[in-house]
Motif scaffolding. Sequence first.
Motif, PDB file in Angstrom:
ATOM      1  N   VAL A  98      15.251 -39.019   7.227  1.00 13.93           N
ATOM      2  CA  VAL A  98      14.491 -39.444   6.995  1.00 13.93           C
ATOM      3  C   VAL A  98      15.329 -40.752   8.252  1.00 13.93           C
ATOM      4  O   VAL A  98      16.824 -40.553   8.115  1.00 13.93           O
ATOM      5  CB  VAL A  98      14.104 -40.877   6.194  1.00 13.93           C
ATOM      6  CG1 VAL A  98      13.694 -42.253   6.280  1.00 13.93           C
ATOM      7  CG2 VAL A  98      13.088 -39.691   5.246  1.00 13.93           C
ATOM      8  N   ARG A  99      14.817 -41.134   9.420  1.00 16.87           N
ATOM      9  CA  ARG A  99      15.140 -41.771  10.690  1.00 16.87           C
ATOM     10  C   ARG A  99      16.169 -43.147  10.410  1.00 16.87           C
ATOM     11  O   ARG A  99      15.623 -43.550   9.245  1.00 16.87           O
ATOM     12  CB  ARG A  99      13.943 -42.251  11.763  1.00 16.87           C
ATOM     13  CG  ARG A  99      13.799 -40.636  12.417  1.00 16.87           C
ATOM     14  CD  ARG A  99      12.432 -41.360  13.467  1.00 16.87           C
ATOM     15  NE  ARG A  99      13.661 -42.304  14.610  1.00 16.87           N
ATOM     16  CZ  ARG A  99      12.564 -42.601  15.683  1.00 16.87           C
ATOM     17  NH1 ARG A  99      11.730 -42.696  15.148  1.00 16.87           N
ATOM     18  NH2 ARG A  99      13.898 -43.273  16.945  1.00 16.87           N
ATOM     19  N   GLY A 100      17.873 -43.026  10.682  1.00 16.09           N
ATOM     20  CA  GLY A 100      18.136 -44.446  10.399  1.00 16.09           C
ATOM     21  C   GLY A 100      18.212 -45.312  11.138  1.00 16.09           C
ATOM     22  O   GLY A 100      18.354 -45.525  12.242  1.00 16.09           O
ATOM     23  N   GLY A 101      19.568 -45.580  11.512  1.00 11.38           N
ATOM     24  CA  GLY A 101      20.117 -46.779  12.071  1.00 11.38           C
ATOM     25  C   GLY A 101      20.309 -45.832  13.211  1.00 11.38           C
ATOM     26  O   GLY A 101      21.210 -46.907  14.959  1.00 11.38           O
ATOM     27  N   SER A 102      20.966 -44.786  13.839  1.00  8.16           N
ATOM     28  CA  SER A 102      22.522 -43.695  14.103  1.00  8.16           C
ATOM     29  C   SER A 102      21.593 -43.515  15.418  1.00  8.16           C
ATOM     30  O   SER A 102      19.790 -43.424  14.933  1.00  8.16           O
ATOM     31  CB  SER A 102      22.893 -42.840  13.700  1.00  8.16           C
ATOM     32  OG  SER A 102      23.809 -43.263  12.267  1.00  8.16           O
ATOM     33  N   SER A 103      21.778 -43.623  16.491  1.00 13.90           N
ATOM     34  CA  SER A 103      21.236 -42.862  17.889  1.00 13.90           C
ATOM     35  C   SER A 103      20.967 -41.296  16.939  1.00 13.90           C
ATOM     36  O   SER A 103      19.726 -40.634  17.757  1.00 13.90           O
ATOM     37  CB  SER A 103      21.998 -43.009  19.416  1.00 13.90           C
ATOM     38  OG  SER A 103      22.009 -44.689  18.886  1.00 13.90           O
ATOM     39  N   TYR A 104      22.116 -40.947  16.864  1.00 12.22           N
ATOM     40  CA  TYR A 104      21.575 -39.259  16.644  1.00 12.22           C
ATOM     41  C   TYR A 104      22.529 -39.016  15.140  1.00 12.22           C
ATOM     42  O   TYR A 104      23.515 -39.592  15.061  1.00 12.22           O
ATOM     43  CB  TYR A 104      22.448 -38.848  17.964  1.00 12.22           C
ATOM     44  CG  TYR A 104      23.372 -39.178  18.268  1.00 12.22           C
ATOM     45  CD1 TYR A 104      24.105 -40.163  19.470  1.00 12.22           C
ATOM     46  CD2 TYR A 104      25.234 -38.613  17.565  1.00 12.22           C
ATOM     47  CE1 TYR A 104      24.809 -39.820  19.688  1.00 12.22           C
ATOM     48  CE2 TYR A 104      26.477 -38.978  18.262  1.00 12.22           C
ATOM     49  CZ  TYR A 104      26.951 -39.660  19.725  1.00 12.22           C
ATOM     50  OH  TYR A 104      27.449 -40.251  19.403  1.00 12.22           O
ATOM     51  N   TYR A 105      22.805 -37.918  15.351  1.00  7.50           N
ATOM     52  CA  TYR A 105      23.432 -37.300  14.196  1.00  7.50           C
ATOM     53  C   TYR A 105      24.310 -36.118  13.957  1.00  7.50           C
ATOM     54  O   TYR A 105      23.358 -34.936  14.808  1.00  7.50           O
ATOM     55  CB  TYR A 105      22.126 -36.935  12.469  1.00  7.50           C
ATOM     56  CG  TYR A 105      21.442 -38.571  12.283  1.00  7.50           C
ATOM     57  CD1 TYR A 105      20.265 -38.716  12.865  1.00  7.50           C
ATOM     58  CD2 TYR A 105      21.880 -39.726  10.882  1.00  7.50           C
ATOM     59  CE1 TYR A 105      19.952 -39.786  12.259  1.00  7.50           C
ATOM     60  CE2 TYR A 105      21.613 -40.478  11.009  1.00  7.50           C
ATOM     61  CZ  TYR A 105      20.133 -41.020  11.700  1.00  7.50           C
ATOM     62  OH  TYR A 105      19.516 -41.618  11.251  1.00  7.50           O
ATOM     63  N   THR A 106      25.416 -35.834  13.747  1.00  8.81           N
ATOM     64  CA  THR A 106      25.604 -34.115  13.742  1.00  8.81           C
ATOM     65  C   THR A 106      26.366 -33.708  12.870  1.00  8.81           C
ATOM     66  O   THR A 106      26.617 -32.802  12.977  1.00  8.81           O
ATOM     67  CB  THR A 106      26.611 -34.680  15.013  1.00  8.81           C
ATOM     68  OG1 THR A 106      27.920 -35.415  14.411  1.00  8.81           O
ATOM     69  CG2 THR A 106      26.278 -35.534  16.425  1.00  8.81           C
ATOM     70  N   SER A 107      26.395 -34.159  11.322  1.00  8.09           N
ATOM     71  CA  SER A 107      27.413 -33.830  10.300  1.00  8.09           C
ATOM     72  C   SER A 107      25.259 -32.875   8.949  1.00  8.09           C
ATOM     73  O   SER A 107      24.900 -33.580   9.352  1.00  8.09           O
ATOM     74  CB  SER A 107      27.976 -34.687   9.903  1.00  8.09           C
ATOM     75  OG  SER A 107      28.305 -34.360   8.760  1.00  8.09           O
ATOM     76  N   SER A 108      26.488 -31.856   8.972  1.00  6.68           N
ATOM     77  CA  SER A 108      25.509 -31.853   7.899  1.00  6.68           C
ATOM     78  C   SER A 108      25.223 -32.311   6.876  1.00  6.68           C
ATOM     79  O   SER A 108      23.787 -31.988   6.050  1.00  6.68           O
ATOM     80  CB  SER A 108      26.074 -30.280   7.344  1.00  6.68           C
ATOM     81  OG  SER A 108      26.589 -30.300   6.510  1.00  6.68           O
ATOM     82  N   LYS A 109      25.852 -33.533   6.396  1.00  8.03           N
ATOM     83  CA  LYS A 109      25.422 -34.314   5.539  1.00  8.03           C
ATOM     84  C   LYS A 109      24.839 -35.263   5.938  1.00  8.03           C
ATOM     85  O   LYS A 109      24.294 -36.234   4.871  1.00  8.03           O
ATOM     86  CB  LYS A 109      27.263 -34.710   5.345  1.00  8.03           C
ATOM     87  CG  LYS A 109      28.342 -34.048   4.941  1.00  8.03           C
ATOM     88  CD  LYS A 109      29.502 -34.551   4.378  1.00  8.03           C
ATOM     89  CE  LYS A 109      30.838 -33.863   3.859  1.00  8.03           C
ATOM     90  NZ  LYS A 109      32.089 -34.373   3.488  1.00  8.03           N
ATOM     91  N   ASP A 110      24.786 -35.942   7.038  1.00 12.56           N
ATOM     92  CA  ASP A 110      23.941 -36.242   7.794  1.00 12.56           C
ATOM     93  C   ASP A 110      21.843 -36.227   7.355  1.00 12.56           C
ATOM     94  O   ASP A 110      21.451 -37.243   6.831  1.00 12.56           O
ATOM     95  CB  ASP A 110      23.489 -36.958   9.073  1.00 12.56           C
ATOM     96  CG  ASP A 110      24.658 -36.944   9.626  1.00 12.56           C
ATOM     97  OD1 ASP A 110      25.630 -36.954  10.468  1.00 12.56           O
ATOM     98  OD2 ASP A 110      25.839 -38.167   8.693  1.00 12.56           O
ATOM     99  N   PHE A 111      21.680 -35.259   7.138  1.00 13.64           N
ATOM    100  CA  PHE A 111      20.546 -34.488   6.707  1.00 13.64           C
ATOM    101  C   PHE A 111      20.083 -34.068   4.790  1.00 13.64           C
ATOM    102  O   PHE A 111      21.163 -33.485   4.501  1.00 13.64           O
ATOM    103  CB  PHE A 111      20.098 -32.869   7.688  1.00 13.64           C
ATOM    104  CG  PHE A 111      20.095 -33.693   9.292  1.00 13.64           C
ATOM    105  CD1 PHE A 111      21.756 -33.147  10.094  1.00 13.64           C
ATOM    106  CD2 PHE A 111      19.608 -34.051   9.938  1.00 13.64           C
ATOM    107  CE1 PHE A 111      21.640 -33.477  10.719  1.00 13.64           C
ATOM    108  CE2 PHE A 111      19.476 -33.788  10.919  1.00 13.64           C
ATOM    109  CZ  PHE A 111      20.477 -33.842  11.502  1.00 13.64           C
ATOM    110  N   ALA A 112      19.236 -34.150   4.679  1.00 17.82           N
ATOM    111  CA  ALA A 112      18.569 -33.962   3.232  1.00 17.82           C
ATOM    112  C   ALA A 112      17.960 -33.109   3.290  1.00 17.82           C
ATOM    113  O   ALA A 112      17.994 -32.215   2.094  1.00 17.82           O
ATOM    114  CB  ALA A 112      18.373 -35.161   2.337  1.00 17.82           C
ATOM    115  N   TYR A 113      17.579 -32.382   4.128  1.00 13.22           N
ATOM    116  CA  TYR A 113      16.355 -31.175   3.663  1.00 13.22           C
ATOM    117  C   TYR A 113      16.936 -29.885   5.031  1.00 13.22           C
ATOM    118  O   TYR A 113      17.785 -30.406   5.852  1.00 13.22           O
ATOM    119  CB  TYR A 113      14.894 -31.754   4.575  1.00 13.22           C
ATOM    120  CG  TYR A 113      14.577 -32.916   3.532  1.00 13.22           C
ATOM    121  CD1 TYR A 113      14.856 -34.227   3.949  1.00 13.22           C
ATOM    122  CD2 TYR A 113      13.768 -32.818   2.224  1.00 13.22           C
ATOM    123  CE1 TYR A 113      14.446 -35.442   3.427  1.00 13.22           C
ATOM    124  CE2 TYR A 113      13.888 -34.241   1.140  1.00 13.22           C
ATOM    125  CZ  TYR A 113      14.108 -35.165   1.981  1.00 13.22           C
ATOM    126  OH  TYR A 113      13.390 -36.598   0.836  1.00 13.22           O
TER     127      TYR A 113
END
Length: 124
Positions: A98-113
């Motif tokens: 789900v989109r959050g406050g960060s501009s981008y995500y690069t860690s596998s821990k950032d993603f739930a699905y």
Amino acid sequence: QVQLVESGGGLVQAGGSLRLSCAASGRAFSSIAMGWFRQAPGKEREFVASRNGANTYYADFVKGRFTISRDNAKNTMYLQMNSLKPEDTAVYYCAARVRGGSSYYTSSKDFAYWGQGTQVTVSS
């Protein structure tokens, strides 16, 4: 919940191209950020690219060769891979959150699905 189904992997010669697809369902496509990761045998899963709205981010080793895009009408994300190298051989995974406050995500821990993965093999 977000369900992800990947397709498009295969065997290609070095210098060739492949396009991976990731179809998402279960949540409004505009509300999720998506990314691609890969895992080669004996190695840890690593970040490849991600897209959050209009923001895209790439690992250094794919800059200029891979392009991440999304078709909101088809609820699908793509990874266009050009100038493929043998070291690009890996299982490629689609990921979403789900989109959050960060501009981008690069860690596998950032993603739930996560998708089930698709094999990409580049022969020399």
